[in-house]
Design a protein around this motif. Structure first.
Motif, PDB file in Angstrom:
ATOM      1  N   MET A   1       0.846  -1.189   0.000  1.00  0.00           N
ATOM      2  CA  MET A   1       0.000   0.000   0.000  1.00  0.00           C
ATOM      3  C   MET A   1       0.901   1.266   0.000  1.00  0.00           C
ATOM      4  O   MET A   1       1.932   1.288   0.670  1.00  0.00           O
ATOM      5  N   ILE A   2       0.457   2.287  -0.770  1.00  0.00           N
ATOM      6  CA  ILE A   2       1.218   3.556  -0.754  1.00  0.00           C
ATOM      7  C   ILE A   2       0.307   4.628  -0.157  1.00  0.00           C
ATOM      8  O   ILE A   2      -0.825   4.810  -0.637  1.00  0.00           O
ATOM      9  N   LYS A   3       0.751   5.288   0.864  1.00  0.00           N
ATOM     10  CA  LYS A   3      -0.070   6.355   1.469  1.00  0.00           C
ATOM     11  C   LYS A   3       0.652   7.690   1.334  1.00  0.00           C
ATOM     12  O   LYS A   3       1.848   7.788   1.613  1.00  0.00           O
ATOM     13  N   GLU A   4      -0.083   8.706   0.902  1.00  0.00           N
ATOM     14  CA  GLU A   4       0.505  10.058   0.810  1.00  0.00           C
ATOM     15  C   GLU A   4       0.139  10.837   2.054  1.00  0.00           C
ATOM     16  O   GLU A   4      -1.050  10.932   2.395  1.00  0.00           O
ATOM     17  N   ILE A   5       1.137  11.408   2.709  1.00  0.00           N
ATOM     18  CA  ILE A   5       0.848  12.180   3.923  1.00  0.00           C
ATOM     19  C   ILE A   5       1.568  13.531   3.886  1.00  0.00           C
ATOM     20  O   ILE A   5       2.504  13.720   3.114  1.00  0.00           O
ATOM     21  N   GLN A   6       1.087  14.451   4.699  1.00  0.00           N
ATOM     22  CA  GLN A   6       1.759  15.756   4.861  1.00  0.00           C
ATOM     23  C   GLN A   6       2.332  15.803   6.266  1.00  0.00           C
ATOM     24  O   GLN A   6       1.626  15.451   7.206  1.00  0.00           O
ATOM     25  N   LEU A   7       3.559  16.204   6.388  1.00  0.00           N
ATOM     26  CA  LEU A   7       4.153  16.356   7.726  1.00  0.00           C
ATOM     27  C   LEU A   7       4.648  17.781   7.889  1.00  0.00           C
ATOM     28  O   LEU A   7       5.234  18.344   6.972  1.00  0.00           O
ATOM     29  N   ARG A   8       4.383  18.349   9.063  1.00  0.00           N
ATOM     30  CA  ARG A   8       4.962  19.657   9.396  1.00  0.00           C
ATOM     31  C   ARG A   8       5.958  19.435  10.542  1.00  0.00           C
ATOM     32  O   ARG A   8       5.569  18.965  11.604  1.00  0.00           O
ATOM     33  N   VAL A   9       7.210  19.731  10.268  1.00  0.00           N
ATOM     34  CA  VAL A   9       8.240  19.478  11.279  1.00  0.00           C
ATOM     35  C   VAL A   9       8.929  20.798  11.603  1.00  0.00           C
ATOM     36  O   VAL A   9       9.466  21.453  10.690  1.00  0.00           O
ATOM     37  N   SER A  10       8.882  21.194  12.867  1.00  0.00           N
ATOM     38  CA  SER A  10       9.499  22.489  13.220  1.00  0.00           C
ATOM     39  C   SER A  10      11.030  22.356  13.165  1.00  0.00           C
ATOM     40  O   SER A  10      11.567  21.245  13.258  1.00  0.00           O
ATOM     41  N   SER A  33       8.801  -1.243  10.865  1.00  0.00           N
ATOM     42  CA  SER A  33       9.365  -2.366  10.096  1.00  0.00           C
ATOM     43  C   SER A  33       8.506  -2.693   8.865  1.00  0.00           C
ATOM     44  O   SER A  33       8.950  -3.373   7.941  1.00  0.00           O
ATOM     45  N   ASN A  34       7.250  -2.233   8.843  1.00  0.00           N
ATOM     46  CA  ASN A  34       6.397  -2.463   7.655  1.00  0.00           C
ATOM     47  C   ASN A  34       6.670  -1.449   6.540  1.00  0.00           C
ATOM     48  O   ASN A  34       6.164  -1.578   5.429  1.00  0.00           O
ATOM     49  N   ILE A  35       7.430  -0.429   6.873  1.00  0.00           N
ATOM     50  CA  ILE A  35       7.665   0.638   5.874  1.00  0.00           C
ATOM     51  C   ILE A  35       8.943   0.328   5.092  1.00  0.00           C
ATOM     52  O   ILE A  35      10.040   0.314   5.645  1.00  0.00           O
ATOM     53  N   ASN A  36       8.773   0.060   3.795  1.00  0.00           N
ATOM     54  CA  ASN A  36       9.939  -0.255   2.955  1.00  0.00           C
ATOM     55  C   ASN A  36      10.725   0.995   2.598  1.00  0.00           C
ATOM     56  O   ASN A  36      11.894   0.912   2.237  1.00  0.00           O
ATOM     57  N   GLY A  37      10.068   2.121   2.636  1.00  0.00           N
ATOM     58  CA  GLY A  37      10.768   3.364   2.330  1.00  0.00           C
ATOM     59  C   GLY A  37       9.775   4.497   2.129  1.00  0.00           C
ATOM     60  O   GLY A  37       8.554   4.281   2.101  1.00  0.00           O
ATOM     61  N   ILE A  38      10.312   5.686   2.012  1.00  0.00           N
ATOM     62  CA  ILE A  38       9.454   6.848   1.739  1.00  0.00           C
ATOM     63  C   ILE A  38      10.042   7.602   0.544  1.00  0.00           C
ATOM     64  O   ILE A  38      11.234   7.493   0.261  1.00  0.00           O
ATOM     65  N   VAL A  39       9.170   8.317  -0.159  1.00  0.00           N
ATOM     66  CA  VAL A  39       9.656   9.207  -1.210  1.00  0.00           C
ATOM     67  C   VAL A  39       9.140  10.601  -0.879  1.00  0.00           C
ATOM     68  O   VAL A  39       7.920  10.789  -0.718  1.00  0.00           O
ATOM     69  N   VAL A  40      10.053  11.540  -0.722  1.00  0.00           N
ATOM     70  CA  VAL A  40       9.618  12.916  -0.471  1.00  0.00           C
ATOM     71  C   VAL A  40       9.148  13.487  -1.807  1.00  0.00           C
ATOM     72  O   VAL A  40       9.902  13.536  -2.780  1.00  0.00           O
ATOM     73  N   GLU A  64       5.355  -2.459   0.439  1.00  0.00           N
ATOM     74  CA  GLU A  64       5.293  -2.212  -1.016  1.00  0.00           C
ATOM     75  C   GLU A  64       6.695  -1.820  -1.471  1.00  0.00           C
ATOM     76  O   GLU A  64       7.348  -1.004  -0.815  1.00  0.00           O
ATOM     77  N   PRO A  65       7.190  -2.405  -2.593  1.00  0.00           N
ATOM     78  CA  PRO A  65       8.541  -2.013  -3.021  1.00  0.00           C
ATOM     79  C   PRO A  65       8.584  -0.553  -3.492  1.00  0.00           C
ATOM     80  O   PRO A  65       7.593  -0.045  -4.037  1.00  0.00           O
ATOM     81  N   LEU A  66       9.719   0.079  -3.297  1.00  0.00           N
ATOM     82  CA  LEU A  66       9.889   1.477  -3.748  1.00  0.00           C
ATOM     83  C   LEU A  66       9.978   1.533  -5.273  1.00  0.00           C
ATOM     84  O   LEU A  66      10.511   0.609  -5.891  1.00  0.00           O
ATOM     85  N   PRO A  67       9.484   2.586  -5.911  1.00  0.00           N
ATOM     86  CA  PRO A  67       9.565   2.674  -7.381  1.00  0.00           C
ATOM     87  C   PRO A  67      11.024   2.853  -7.804  1.00  0.00           C
ATOM     88  O   PRO A  67      11.797   3.515  -7.119  1.00  0.00           O
ATOM     89  N   GLN A  68      11.387   2.283  -8.921  1.00  0.00           N
ATOM     90  CA  GLN A  68      12.772   2.365  -9.388  1.00  0.00           C
ATOM     91  C   GLN A  68      12.948   3.388 -10.507  1.00  0.00           C
ATOM     92  O   GLN A  68      13.976   3.986 -10.660  1.00  0.00           O
ATOM     93  N   GLU A  69      11.920   3.554 -11.325  1.00  0.00           N
ATOM     94  CA  GLU A  69      12.110   4.325 -12.562  1.00  0.00           C
ATOM     95  C   GLU A  69      11.468   5.698 -12.498  1.00  0.00           C
ATOM     96  O   GLU A  69      10.524   5.922 -11.741  1.00  0.00           O
TER      97      GLU A  69
END
Ligand code: FAD
Length: 518
Positions: A1-10, A33-40, A64-69
């Motif tokens: 599964m791919i989820k898009e989120i917004q984070l505000r970090v001070s 451990s379920n998170i294979n990676g994130i893409v900003v 979910e595997p990270l996109p390669q291309e």
């Protein structure tokens, strides 16, 4: 599964713990451990409040595997024997027209008056150190056009996101870092641009395109309302079928040639003014409320200012944090300034153009006799005035900022990044009222918007005159000139772009239009 989120970090949170994967897991209530990676997907900085905040848009890959291309593939084919499209000018518009031609199976043949990036570097040094301007090789002319020794900011107002992404991915394909795909204000930097441009040249040559440097198009021949030949360096004639004219807004001889040949061109509104230079720590202090010492996590601060003064916009243009002011003249006898910055934006000055809108219909009455070239003549006039006021070299006329606002000649000037040097001049009285009085009021208003901005620790430097083309070369819906078949006015010189990305996008469009009829 791919989820898009917004984070505000001070800023304090980011300084304490920059691990975004852990923050994303926490935000989603997911085991890390379920998170294979994130893409900003996007990163921006919000410095409007006392505490600076980083805004992230992130795609989280859960089991979910990270996109390669990348989204786009750049499939160039061997075009050495294909039908030719002739392209005049190898700036962003010409380069991207050439690349697109190859993707579509056509052979680009490029004529560029300037030199390749390596040789061009020597001429740029000569402007800065010896005050010698080569008319074919300078900050505006040569491989990569005005985009090479530019700042490499990739901002665009274009809403065609897909097309913008294509240009960015192509720049990454040719060596730019992935960060430009993510940053809200992407920037390459003048130190990295020449290499990327050289790789674009290599792609074009590798797949059978031609690039002829030091080859100025000096005339063209028309038959039956169509362009049929180009004259190169006043001597060689070459037969052409489709021609993309991407010569940029400084190619005055091209505008003059079109005008002489009674090819329709139009005067266009544009903007002119000065460049202002502050110590970077002053801008950092104002923008980050930080007493001059910004956090290492923060880039050199920038700003964007606009104010209406007596019916005209006065605004900041091409702001270069941590940058340099550069001499961007294309002829001797004129002084033109512009700005650029290296990728790390680590110089101690912040500079920006501050310009006033010039309305082609109402502001150029005394230049009316020049017809469509009225704006161009107005530009020339101011650049020559700047040359004289600066002491008849590439030394530029300058004034301390509050002295300019108060109408007083500066006894001394501040330190500057402008290599050819500055000469104190009463710019408040030298600039035409249309520009000078609006700038003075504009700077005073900017001082209210950004406390500490209107300071005598800043210089203003004349003149910032090449913000956009003062001439438009019209084109029809098929992107051809209405009077001349097979001629495609393109990029900033035609009035169809205002920066690297929009010029590149227009180059692609013109290539598609040109080959459509082949
Ligand atoms: P140009 O880049 O002007 O290219 C035209 C080319 O045509 C030139 O190489 C020229 O030599 C060639 N040519 C002209 N006449 C002829 C002829 N008769 N025969 C053959 N060749 C000819 N934009 C941004 O988006 N971000 C920035 O940060 C930025 N910073 C800048 C900093 C500086 C110092 C300068 C000068 C410009 C900057 N710009 C920036 C503006 C940007 O570079 C231009 O908008 C862009 O390059 C326009 O692209 P173009 O291809 O239409 O024209």
């Amino acid at each position: 599964m791919i989820k898009e989120i917004q984070l505000r970090v001070s800023l304090p949170e980011e300084e304490q713990d920059p691990d975004l994967t852990r923050r994303a897991a926490l935000h989603l209530g997911e085991d890390v451990s379920n998170i294979n990676g994130i893409v900003v997907l996007r990163k921006s900085i919000d410095a409007r409040k006392k505490i600076v905040v980083f805004n992230y848009k992130i795609a989280v890959y859960i089991n979910e595997p990270l996109p390669q291309e990348s989204e786009y593939k750049f499939d160039y084919q061997d075009v050495s024997k294909a039908s030719k499209v002739h392209i005049i000018g190898f700036g962003p518009a010409g380069m991207y027209a050439a690349l697109r031609c190859m993707e579509l199976g056509y052979k680009p043949v490029v004529y560029e008056r300037g030199k390749d990036v390596q040789k061009r570097r020597r001429d740029i040094k000569a402007i800065n150190q010896d005050h010698v301007v080569d008319e074919d090789s300078n900050y505006c002319f040569g491989e990569g056009g005005a985009g090479t020794y530019s700042d490499g900011k990739l901002y665009t107002r274009s809403l065609k996101r897909g097309d913008v992404r294509r240009i960015f991915e192509n720049l990454v394909f040719h060596g730019a870092t992935n960060e430009i795909l993510v940053d809200a204000h992407p920037h390459i930097g003048t130190n990295k641009l020449p290499k990327i441009i050289q790789r674009i040249r290599e792609t074009i040559l590798q797949y059978g395109g031609e690039i002829h440097f030091e080859t100025r198009v000096t005339d063209f021949i028309l038959r039956n309302d169509a362009i049929t030949s180009l004259i190169l360096n006043d001597q060689d004639e070459v037969a052409v079928n489709k021609v993309i004219l991407a010569t940029g807004h400084s190619a005055r001889d091209i505008f003059e040639l079109l005008h002489r040949k009674k090819v329709t061109i139009e005067a266009k509104s544009f903007a002119m003014g000065v460049r202002v230079e502050h110590p970077q720590h002053i801008i950092d202090s104002i923008q980050y409320s930080c007493d001059g010492e910004r956090s290492e996590l923060l880039p050199a601060a920038s700003y964007s200012l606009v104010q209406q003064i007596k019916g005209r916009g006065v605004y900041s243009f091409c702001m270069c944090p941590g940058g340099f002011i550069v001499p961007a003249a294309t002829q001797s006898g004129e002084v033109v300034v512009n700005g650029m910055s290296p990728s790390r934006r680590n110089n101690k000055f912040a500079n920006s153009g501050i310009v006033v809108e010039i309305n082609a219909d109402t502001d150029l009455k005394s230049f009316e006799k020049h017809g469509a070239l009225a704006g161009l003549e107005f530009q020339k006039n101011l650049e020559q005035l700047s040359f004289t006021a600066g002491g008849k070299s590439q030394t530029a006329p300058a004034q301390r900022l509050t002295d300019f606002v108060d109408g007083k000649l500066s006894d001394t000037l501040n330190e500057t990044s402008y290599q050819p040097g500055l000469h104190s001049a009463p710019l408040h009285s030298l600039l035409p009222k249309l520009i000078g009085s609006r700038l003075r009021k504009g700077f005073a208003a900017f001082g209210h918007k950004m406390h500490g901005y209107n300071t005598n620790e800043a210089n203003i430097v004349g003149v910032e005159s090449r913000t956009s083309s003062p001439v438009k070369i019209p084109r029809t819906e098929t992107l051809e000139h209405p009077q001349i078949k097979n001629l495609y006015p393109c990029g900033e010189g035609g009035g169809y772009a205002g920066g690297i990305v929009s010029a590149a996008m227009d180059g692609e469009r013109c290539a598609e239009a040109a080959v459509g009829g082949l």
